[in-house]
Structures are given as structure tokens and as C-alpha cells.
Design a protein around this motif. Structure first.
Motif, short mmCIF file in Angstrom:
data_model
loop_
_atom_site.label_atom_id
_atom_site.label_comp_id
_atom_site.label_asym_id
_atom_site.label_seq_id
_atom_site.Cartn_x
_atom_site.Cartn_y
_atom_site.Cartn_z
N LEU A 50 0.85 -1.07 0.11
CA LEU A 50 -0.07 0.04 -0.08
C LEU A 50 0.96 1.31 0.02
N LEU A 51 1.96 1.23 1.00
CA LEU A 51 2.73 2.51 1.04
C LEU A 51 3.64 2.62 -0.06
N ALA A 52 3.94 1.58 -0.94
CA ALA A 52 4.67 1.72 -2.02
C ALA A 52 3.87 2.17 -3.17
N GLY A 53 2.39 2.22 -3.14
CA GLY A 53 1.70 2.59 -4.25
C GLY A 53 1.15 1.36 -5.01
N GLU A 54 1.62 0.03 -4.54
CA GLU A 54 1.26 -0.99 -5.63
C GLU A 54 0.54 -2.30 -5.04
N LEU A 55 -0.55 -2.02 -4.26
CA LEU A 55 -1.28 -3.05 -3.80
C LEU A 55 -1.97 -3.65 -5.01
N SER A 56 -1.68 -4.80 -5.49
CA SER A 56 -2.33 -5.45 -6.54
C SER A 56 -3.68 -5.55 -6.47
N VAL A 57 -4.44 -5.31 -7.51
CA VAL A 57 -5.82 -5.61 -7.88
C VAL A 57 -6.24 -5.88 -9.21
N TRP A 58 -7.14 -6.39 -9.49
CA TRP A 58 -7.89 -6.96 -10.98
C TRP A 58 -9.05 -6.28 -11.17
N ARG A 59 -9.24 -5.71 -12.37
CA ARG A 59 -10.43 -5.41 -12.83
C ARG A 59 -11.37 -6.47 -13.27
N ILE A 60 -12.48 -6.61 -12.73
CA ILE A 60 -13.21 -7.77 -13.31
C ILE A 60 -14.74 -7.13 -14.02
N ASP A 61 -14.61 -5.86 -14.26
CA ASP A 61 -15.82 -5.56 -14.77
C ASP A 61 -15.68 -4.75 -16.08
N ARG A 62 -14.46 -4.18 -16.50
CA ARG A 62 -14.27 -3.71 -17.62
C ARG A 62 -14.29 -4.50 -18.93
N ASN A 63 -13.67 -5.54 -18.94
CA ASN A 63 -13.54 -6.60 -19.93
C ASN A 63 -14.30 -7.74 -19.65
N GLN A 64 -15.76 -8.02 -20.17
CA GLN A 64 -16.49 -9.04 -19.84
C GLN A 64 -15.85 -10.35 -19.95
N GLN A 65 -14.85 -10.38 -21.12
CA GLN A 65 -14.05 -11.46 -21.44
C GLN A 65 -12.99 -12.16 -20.72
N PHE A 66 -12.54 -11.10 -19.78
CA PHE A 66 -11.79 -11.39 -18.76
C PHE A 66 -12.48 -11.63 -17.43
N GLY A 67 -13.28 -10.54 -16.94
CA GLY A 67 -14.17 -11.02 -15.71
C GLY A 67 -13.40 -11.64 -14.76
N LEU A 68 -14.38 -12.31 -13.62
CA LEU A 68 -13.88 -13.33 -12.60
C LEU A 68 -13.11 -14.19 -12.86
N THR A 69 -13.29 -14.93 -14.16
CA THR A 69 -12.42 -16.07 -14.35
C THR A 69 -11.25 -15.77 -14.81
N GLY A 70 -11.03 -14.61 -15.59
CA GLY A 70 -9.64 -14.27 -15.86
C GLY A 70 -8.74 -13.61 -14.68
N ALA A 71 -9.64 -13.12 -13.81
CA ALA A 71 -8.75 -12.57 -12.39
C ALA A 71 -8.60 -13.78 -11.79
N ARG A 72 -9.35 -14.94 -11.65
CA ARG A 72 -8.94 -16.05 -10.86
C ARG A 72 -7.70 -16.64 -11.43
N GLU A 73 -7.92 -16.95 -12.78
CA GLU A 73 -6.62 -17.38 -13.37
C GLU A 73 -5.45 -16.64 -13.21
N ALA A 74 -5.37 -15.49 -13.53
CA ALA A 74 -4.20 -14.43 -13.43
C ALA A 74 -3.78 -14.46 -11.96
N ILE A 75 -4.69 -14.38 -10.94
CA ILE A 75 -4.33 -14.40 -9.50
C ILE A 75 -3.50 -15.67 -9.15
N GLY A 76 -4.13 -16.72 -9.68
CA GLY A 76 -3.63 -18.08 -9.45
C GLY A 76 -2.37 -18.36 -9.90
N ALA A 77 -2.22 -17.82 -11.07
CA ALA A 77 -0.74 -18.01 -11.67
C ALA A 77 0.33 -17.65 -11.01
N THR A 78 0.07 -16.44 -9.96
CA THR A 78 0.89 -15.73 -9.29
C THR A 78 1.35 -16.47 -7.97
#
Lengths: 174, 203
Positions: A50-78
Motif C-alpha cells: 500500500l505504502l509503495a503504491g502498488e497493492l495489486s488488484v484486478w479489474r473484473i468489470d471492464r472487459n467481460q471476456q476477462f471478468g472473474l474467471t480471468g482474474a481467478r486465473e491471473a491471480i492463481g498463476a502468481t
């Protein structure tokens, strides 16, 4: 609501656009590191990030093709090999931007967080268009310090808001 | 001692009212049978009782425990009992519990915790307990769907940071640094807000 300057200027040259107020952003909670006997720990929000300005989050509403499933896969990959993704917790950018640390109940206080379109996923230059970041709002006459009462209060507030909205659970998915 | 009934979070209010009237006698008001008892005189009891009734509340058997009074039955479900187990678990923690840099809660933190637990009413819900890698300790009451939550953060400096989060629209947080050696400081913080008191009881 005050708009912070950092939210009006794109923070990454590959950004698909600024994070809109009505977009939700989510974070993943991993077992075992983010859990104890009581459930999810506030430690799933890293103060240093937070203090470094980089608390990671994923946008789940901007691109319907990505959405929650895309976020889950991207986060899971980390995840590290001995960790499992247990939950995704989300809040709208507007809700996060409106969070305040107040001195008195009915008196507007200090806005705590900004949500920016920072696509960087690693310090090595990796990026993803649906990646964003939460950072502390900046002030000329005030600084958020790790361990200070103001920062601790803001962090608890952000945690409480994320905890309100679990948008995906591994146990429910299996 | 004759007894009556409280509404669920009345004890918080009562403790607040009594702080002015009865000073240090106040703490006996909430201590359960497993904690040290404090002598309480009939005169004080009457003052306490009057203060409560003046604010439209009634007496409760479980909150009055002194050697010469009727003590509540020990129960494994009381807040004191539940927190005793938590307290023991915290005391058993060792440094490096979560990697080489992690620290167990210090004796000062546990002492501050004891002071705060002694000031909380017996119908308090069991909080979430979180130990940071630095050894810092947080007690947190946040019920699912509740509109507010309470956190008490300890770093072993004789105080606790009490944080109230209000989760409406917009959401905000207020915090106060409280002197843990003054039980009524905690009680006053809690008593001024019904929603907070409810969060404390319902967890």
C-alpha cells in the motif's frame, strides 16, 4: 469526492483506460498464509505494498471476456507452489475511493486510497491490461507512515470493506 | 443480591454512567467468576443501581460479582472462559512462529490485553484474533453483514488503538488511542455508539 491527480493520468503506457468508479476490483486470498483460525487475516493487505503504491488488484468489470474467471486465473498463476487460492474479494473503485479516516463521526475526514490503472504485475516489467493498484492518497501536509494510528486505521477500513464482498470461493466452486 | 435483567448491550452503557459515580468500583461490575473479585459496598451498589435505572435500564445478575455477592455460575461459554483459552494460546507462541523474522506477542502486549479483557462485558462475542509478524495483536469484531466493526490493536505501549469502521455509504473509520489501565476509557469509547456495542455483542 476529491479526485486525486494520479487517477486522472494513466499510470501505464499499455493501460486500456482509467479505472472507472463503477468498476469492481478484486484481490485474492491464499491459504495458508492469509488465514488463521478466525478466517481471513488483515495481512492479506500488505502494508508495504500500500505504502509503495502498488497493492495489486484486478479489474473484473471492464472487459467481460476477462471478468472473474480471468482474474481467478491471473491471480492463481502468481501463487507459490505451497499456496492455494481460496477466495476473491472485491469492491467498487468508487467505494474504495470514498473511504475516509475521520476524527469525528459526522465530519468529513481524510480520503485514504486511490485506485489507479497500473498494469505492472512485476518489478521486472511484466504487465496485464486488467491489472490495477490501490495506493495511499497523497497530501502536501500529511504522510501515511507504517505503524501510525492513521495508517493502521485506514488499513483496517480497507480490510473491512473487502471482507464484505467475497465474489468467489474455492470451496463453493468444487 | 436481588437481580433483574439487562438488555443485551446495556452493560456498556451502565459502565459508562458508572464511571463518574463509582470510579474504580466499576470494574467489579463486569468481571466474571474466573477473574479477581473486588469488594463492593451496599452504598455503591445502590448508587450503581440508581444510575442504571435513571437511564431506563434494569439490573442484571451476571454483571455483579464480588465476594459478598451472588456470583454467576462458571460456564465454558462465558467471554472470560473463551478468552482465557485465547490468552493461553498467545502466551505459548514463540518467536519465529511465522518465519525467521516473526515475533510472538510480548509480555507488555499480553498485559495490555488482560487490562482490556477485564473491562469488557461477559456477553461480548468472541473476536477474531490476529497476530502480526511484528508481534502486534488485533482483536476484531465484524459480523457478516454488519454495518460496523470494531478492532482493538495492541503494540504493548500501555494503550490500545480502538478503531470503529462504519460500513455504510460512504464507509469511514474513526480511531482513538485508549489507556488500557483505565477500563472506563474502553467502556466510554464503546458506550457512545449503540451500533458499536451491538457489533461487540454479536461479533
Amino acid at each position: 469526492m476529491t479526485t486525486c491527480e494520479c487517477e486522472t493520468i494513466s499510470q501505464h503506457d499499455q493501460s486500456p483506460g482509467l479505472v472507472a468508479d463503477d468498476e469492481r476490483v478484486c484481490r485474492g486470498a491464499f491459504a495458508p498464509i492469509h488465514y488463521n483460525k478466525s478466517g481471513i487475516k488483515a495481512g492479506f493487505i500488505r502494508p508495504a505494498h500500500l505504502l509503495a503504491g502498488e497493492l495489486s488488484v484486478w479489474r473484473i468489470d471492464r472487459n467481460q471476456q476477462f471478468g472473474l474467471t480471468g482474474a481467478r486465473e491471473a491471480i492463481g498463476a502468481t501463487r507459490q507452489t505451497d499456496h492455494t487460492l481460496e477466495e476473491l474479494l472485491a469492491a467498487s473503485a468508487q467505494r474504495i475511493r470514498q473511504l475516509e479516516v475521520r476524527d469525528e463521526e459526522d465530519v468529513p475526514g481524510r480520503r485514504a486510497f486511490c485506485v489507479v490503472d497500473d498494469c505492472s504485475t512485476t518489478a521486472e516489467g511484466d504487465w496485464h491490461p486488467e491489472h490495477a493498484a490501490i495506493r495511499m492518497a497523497e497530501y502536501d501536509d500529511f504522510q501515511w507512515l507504517d505503524g501510525s494510528d492513521e495508517f493502521t486505521t485506514a488499513k483496517e477500513l480497507l480490510f473491512a470493506v473487502f471482507k464484505q464482498s467475497v465474489v468467489w470461493k474455492a470451496s463453493a466452486a468444487t | 443480591m436481588s437481580t433483574g435483567t439487562y438488555t443485551r448491550y446495556t452493560p456498556l452503557h451502565a459502565q459508562h454512567f458508572l464511571a463518574d459515580e463509582c470510579g474504580t468500583f466499576l470494574r467489579c461490575f463486569y468481571q466474571g467468576s474466573t477473574q479477581s473479585h473486588v469488594e463492593i459496598s451496599a452504598r455503591i451498589v445502590f448508587a450503581v443501581s440508581a444510575a442504571i435505572e435513571q437511564h431506563g435500564h434494569k439490573w442484571h445478575s451476571c454483571v455483579l460479582t464480588a465476594p459478598n455477592l451472588e456470583a454467576p455460575q462458571a460456564s465454558s461459554t462465558t467471554f472470560s472462559n473463551r478468552m482465557e483459552k485465547v490468552r493461553r494460546d498467545l502466551e505459548r507462541m514463540k518467536d519465529r512462529w511465522n518465519g525467521p523474522d516473526s515475533m510472538a506477542p510480548s509480555a507488555e502486549i499480553l498485559s495490555d490485553l488482560d487490562n482490556v479483557l477485564g473491562a469488557l462485558p461477559e456477553d461480548t462475542a468472541t473476536p477474531e484474533v490476529e497476530v502480526e509478524d511484528s508481534g502486534g495483536l488485533t482483536l476484531r469484531w465484524q459480523a457478516e453483514g454488519a454495518s460496523s466493526s470494531l478492532s482493538l490493536v495492541f503494540h504493548g505501549n500501555g494503550s490500545a488503538l480502538a478503531i470503529k469502521t462504519s460500513l455504510g455509504e460512504p464507509a469511514f473509520a474513526i480511531s482513538r488511542r485508549l489507556d488500557v489501565e483505565q477500563g472506563n476509557a474502553i467502556a466510554r469509547f464503546l458506550a457512545r455508539d449503540d451500533m458499536l456495542a451491538e457489533a461487540l455483542v454479536h461479533g
